[in-house]
Scaffold this motif. Structure first.
Motif, mmCIF file in Angstrom:
data_model
loop_
_atom_site.group_PDB
_atom_site.id
_atom_site.type_symbol
_atom_site.label_atom_id
_atom_site.label_comp_id
_atom_site.label_asym_id
_atom_site.label_seq_id
_atom_site.Cartn_x
_atom_site.Cartn_y
_atom_site.Cartn_z
ATOM 1 N N GLU A 37 0.831 -1.201 0.000
ATOM 2 C CA GLU A 37 0.000 0.000 0.000
ATOM 3 C C GLU A 37 0.870 1.258 0.000
ATOM 4 N N LEU A 38 1.959 1.216 0.768
ATOM 5 C CA LEU A 38 2.887 2.344 0.818
ATOM 6 C C LEU A 38 3.593 2.556 -0.518
ATOM 7 N N TYR A 55 7.077 15.054 -4.434
ATOM 8 C CA TYR A 55 8.382 15.088 -3.763
ATOM 9 C C TYR A 55 9.169 16.311 -4.225
ATOM 10 N N ASP A 56 9.697 17.065 -3.267
ATOM 11 C CA ASP A 56 10.533 18.232 -3.532
ATOM 12 C C ASP A 56 11.990 17.786 -3.428
ATOM 13 N N PRO A 57 12.722 17.735 -4.548
ATOM 14 C CA PRO A 57 14.114 17.269 -4.527
ATOM 15 C C PRO A 57 15.017 18.060 -3.588
ATOM 16 N N GLY A 58 14.604 19.232 -3.178
ATOM 17 C CA GLY A 58 15.394 20.027 -2.249
ATOM 18 C C GLY A 58 15.228 19.593 -0.804
ATOM 19 N N GLN A 59 14.308 18.694 -0.545
ATOM 20 C CA GLN A 59 14.016 18.226 0.808
ATOM 21 C C GLN A 59 14.523 16.796 0.997
ATOM 22 N N PRO A 60 14.765 16.406 2.256
ATOM 23 C CA PRO A 60 15.204 15.024 2.507
ATOM 24 C C PRO A 60 14.125 14.017 2.096
ATOM 25 N N LEU A 61 14.553 12.966 1.461
ATOM 26 C CA LEU A 61 13.638 11.906 1.051
ATOM 27 C C LEU A 61 13.021 11.227 2.268
ATOM 28 N N THR A 62 13.820 11.040 3.303
ATOM 29 C CA THR A 62 13.355 10.349 4.511
ATOM 30 C C THR A 62 12.090 10.988 5.071
ATOM 31 N N ALA A 63 12.092 12.306 5.169
ATOM 32 C CA ALA A 63 10.935 12.996 5.754
ATOM 33 C C ALA A 63 9.683 12.775 4.909
ATOM 34 N N TRP A 64 9.834 12.836 3.604
ATOM 35 C CA TRP A 64 8.697 12.657 2.696
ATOM 36 C C TRP A 64 8.149 11.236 2.790
ATOM 37 N N VAL A 65 9.027 10.244 2.727
ATOM 38 C CA VAL A 65 8.596 8.845 2.797
ATOM 39 C C VAL A 65 8.010 8.546 4.171
ATOM 40 N N GLN A 66 8.662 9.051 5.213
ATOM 41 C CA GLN A 66 8.175 8.768 6.563
ATOM 42 C C GLN A 66 6.792 9.368 6.776
ATOM 43 N N ALA A 67 6.539 10.539 6.239
ATOM 44 C CA ALA A 67 5.209 11.145 6.383
ATOM 45 C C ALA A 67 4.143 10.262 5.740
ATOM 46 N N ILE A 68 4.410 9.785 4.548
ATOM 47 C CA ILE A 68 3.456 8.900 3.876
ATOM 48 C C ILE A 68 3.282 7.603 4.672
ATOM 49 N N ARG A 72 3.782 7.037 7.884
ATOM 50 C CA ARG A 72 3.053 7.257 9.143
ATOM 51 C C ARG A 72 1.555 7.415 8.906
ATOM 52 N N TYR A 73 1.186 8.153 7.865
ATOM 53 C CA TYR A 73 -0.242 8.321 7.570
ATOM 54 C C TYR A 73 -0.892 6.978 7.240
ATOM 55 N N LYS A 74 -0.215 6.181 6.447
ATOM 56 C CA LYS A 74 -0.769 4.869 6.083
ATOM 57 C C LYS A 74 -0.845 3.951 7.312
ATOM 58 N N LEU A 75 0.158 4.016 8.160
ATOM 59 C CA LEU A 75 0.160 3.206 9.379
ATOM 60 C C LEU A 75 -0.964 3.646 10.313
ATOM 61 N N ILE A 76 -1.130 4.935 10.463
ATOM 62 C CA ILE A 76 -2.213 5.459 11.306
ATOM 63 C C ILE A 76 -3.568 5.033 10.746
ATOM 64 N N ASP A 77 -3.728 5.116 9.423
ATOM 65 C CA ASP A 77 -4.988 4.671 8.808
ATOM 66 C C ASP A 77 -5.263 3.209 9.124
ATOM 67 N N LEU A 78 -4.240 2.371 8.995
ATOM 68 C CA LEU A 78 -4.405 0.944 9.294
ATOM 69 C C LEU A 78 -4.801 0.739 10.752
ATOM 70 N N LEU A 91 -7.416 -2.227 19.178
ATOM 71 C CA LEU A 91 -5.960 -2.262 19.260
ATOM 72 C C LEU A 91 -5.395 -0.854 19.095
ATOM 73 N N HIS A 92 -4.500 -0.486 19.990
ATOM 74 C CA HIS A 92 -3.866 0.827 19.919
ATOM 75 C C HIS A 92 -2.375 0.651 20.095
ATOM 76 N N ASP A 93 -1.626 0.806 19.013
ATOM 77 C CA ASP A 93 -0.169 0.719 19.064
ATOM 78 C C ASP A 93 0.408 2.125 19.132
ATOM 79 N N PRO A 94 1.391 2.338 19.999
ATOM 80 C CA PRO A 94 2.020 3.655 20.046
ATOM 81 C C PRO A 94 2.874 3.879 18.796
ATOM 82 N N LEU A 95 2.906 5.103 18.333
ATOM 83 C CA LEU A 95 3.746 5.467 17.192
ATOM 84 C C LEU A 95 4.950 6.233 17.721
ATOM 85 N N ASP A 96 6.121 5.770 17.383
ATOM 86 C CA ASP A 96 7.356 6.410 17.822
ATOM 87 C C ASP A 96 7.724 7.512 16.841
#
Length: 180
Positions: free
Chosen positions: A55-56, A67-80, A82-88, A98-103
């Motif tokens: 799904e991710l 994606y903005d090439p001037g920004q870190p890829l990690t932040a962009w991928v992690q945002a997507i 996290r949103y998908k994980l939260i949705d799940l 079930l409630h899992d903590p998000l780090d």
């Protein structure tokens, strides 16, 4: 970590300008990182990990133009991610409660403490065994020595070392079962 970030970022940027093979490599390498990222957060839902990885990847593919090439890829991928994980987790919480903590861990962070923790746990378990079982296991199974060497080091016969290992492993298995 920085090298992985730069490599993935470079592959994505090349893919965005039409290099299909670079984009294919990007998706392949990113898949391994996503699995690791999700396994740590979804230890209670291991059966959901692969579905969420797919799904991710689809979401990242569909949103690659944002994606903005001037920004870190990690932040962009992690945002997507996290949103998908939260949705799940929200979908599952409606049915499972079930409630899992998000780090706030980084996506590409490698905190490989499992081997050290396993050694510590093993040491604690081994301390509970008598020497005639603990030492043969330590010398043969943990350190990788021979039965003959363990016999010399402990002053036991080779047969006694083998029996000690067998009984010690059996005792450890029972202790582990009682913990789980």
């Amino acid at each position: 970590m920085q090298l992985k970030e730069e490599r993935l970022r470079s592959l994505l940027i090349r893919g965005l300008v039409g290099d299909a093979s670079a984009y294919h490599l990007f998706l392949g390498e990113l898949t391994a990182h996503l699995r690791s990222f999700l396994r740590r957060r979804m230890s209670r839902l291991p059966e959901e990990t692969e579905d969420l990885v797919q799904e991710l990847l689809l979401a990242i593919h569909n949103q690659r133009h944002t994606y903005d090439p001037g920004q870190p890829l990690t932040a962009w991928v992690q945002a997507i991610a996290r949103y998908k994980l939260i949705d799940l987790l929200r979908r599952r919480s409606r049915t499972d409660g079930l409630h899992d903590p998000l780090d706030d861990d980084e996506l590409f962070a490698v905190a490989d403490t499992e081997p050290a923790e396993a050694r510590f746990d093993l040491a604690k378990l081994l301390k509970q065994l008598p020497d005639r079982q603990r030492l043969p296991i330590l010398y043969v199974k943990v350190e990788g020595g021979s039965v003959a060497d363990a016999a010399k080091r402990t002053g036991m016969s080779e047969s006694a070392v083998k029996v000690g290992i067998h009984r010690g492993l059996k005792a450890l298995a029972m202790k582990i079962r009682s913990i789980a």
